[in-house]
Scaffold this motif. Structure first.
Motif, PDB file in Angstrom:
ATOM      1  N   ARG A   1       0.764  -1.073   0.008  1.00 10.01           N
ATOM      2  CA  ARG A   1       0.106  -0.002   0.053  1.00 10.01           C
ATOM      3  C   ARG A   1       1.117   1.223   0.178  1.00 10.01           C
ATOM      4  NH1 ARG A   1      -2.068   1.685   5.649  1.00 10.01           N
ATOM      5  NH2 ARG A   1       0.019   1.789   5.808  1.00 10.01           N
TER       6      ARG A   1
ATOM      7  N   LYS B   1      -0.046  -0.953  -8.288  1.00 12.37           N
ATOM      8  CA  LYS B   1      -1.308  -0.959  -7.910  1.00 12.37           C
ATOM      9  C   LYS B   1      -1.807  -2.490  -8.034  1.00 12.37           C
ATOM     10  CE  LYS B   1      -5.888   0.155  -8.071  1.00 12.37           C
ATOM     11  NZ  LYS B   1      -6.563   1.034  -7.524  1.00 12.37           N
TER      12      LYS B   1
ATOM     13  N   GLU C   1      -8.152   3.238   0.030  1.00  8.97           N
ATOM     14  CA  GLU C   1      -8.290   4.308  -0.995  1.00  8.97           C
ATOM     15  C   GLU C   1      -9.332   5.540  -0.905  1.00  8.97           C
ATOM     16  OE1 GLU C   1      -9.120   1.846  -4.624  1.00  8.97           O
ATOM     17  OE2 GLU C   1      -7.023   1.886  -5.309  1.00  8.97           O
TER      18      GLU C   1
ATOM     19  N   ARG D   1      -7.624   7.990   1.801  1.00  6.67           N
ATOM     20  CA  ARG D   1      -6.676   8.589   1.359  1.00  6.67           C
ATOM     21  C   ARG D   1      -7.228   9.754   0.596  1.00  6.67           C
ATOM     22  NH1 ARG D   1      -1.375   8.602  -1.166  1.00  6.67           N
ATOM     23  NH2 ARG D   1      -1.568   9.421  -3.323  1.00  6.67           N
ATOM     24  N   GLU D   2      -8.421   9.482  -0.132  1.00  9.20           N
ATOM     25  CA  GLU D   2      -9.149  10.511  -0.482  1.00  9.20           C
ATOM     26  C   GLU D   2      -9.738  11.406   0.617  1.00  9.20           C
ATOM     27  OE1 GLU D   2      -9.227  11.530  -3.926  1.00  9.20           O
ATOM     28  OE2 GLU D   2      -7.905   9.759  -4.003  1.00  9.20           O
TER      29      GLU D   2
END
Length: 95
Positions: free
Chosen positions: A29, A50, A66, A69-70
């Motif tokens: 990651r 990825k 993910e 993170r956003e």
């Protein structure tokens, strides 16, 4: 009819495998996200990493990392643009 819950005895769970799997997941990651960052957010330049991330982590973890993170990126943009003592935005509920 009654359902019977069968539990695996504690000693039969190999905790070392779980710990090593988690370490591998975090490693792939971090490598993937570092690549994306190094390429100014262009994930297309990090396809191999990825795939390693998706292979090395459970699918639900990939989605979680993910999404997290956003959310953190949104908060950072907000913090960089906001006057002091302004409350951060509420996290996106995923809908």
């Amino acid at each position: 009819s009654k359902c019977k819950i069968v539990r695996m005895p504690e000693e039969k769970i190999n905790k070392g495998v779980l710990v090593e799997g988690r370490k591998l997941c975090y490693k792939v990651r971090d490598e993937y996200f570092a690549c994306v960052d190094a390429n100014n957010g262009d994930a297309s330049k990090c396809k191999k990493l990825k795939k390693a991330f998706e292979k090395g982590c459970p699918a639900s973890w990939v989605t979680h990392f993910e999404r997290k993170r956003e959310e953190l990126k949104k908060v950072q943009v907000y913090l960089n643009a906001s006057p002091p003592n302004t409350p951060p935005p509420k996290p996106d509920d995923g809908k």
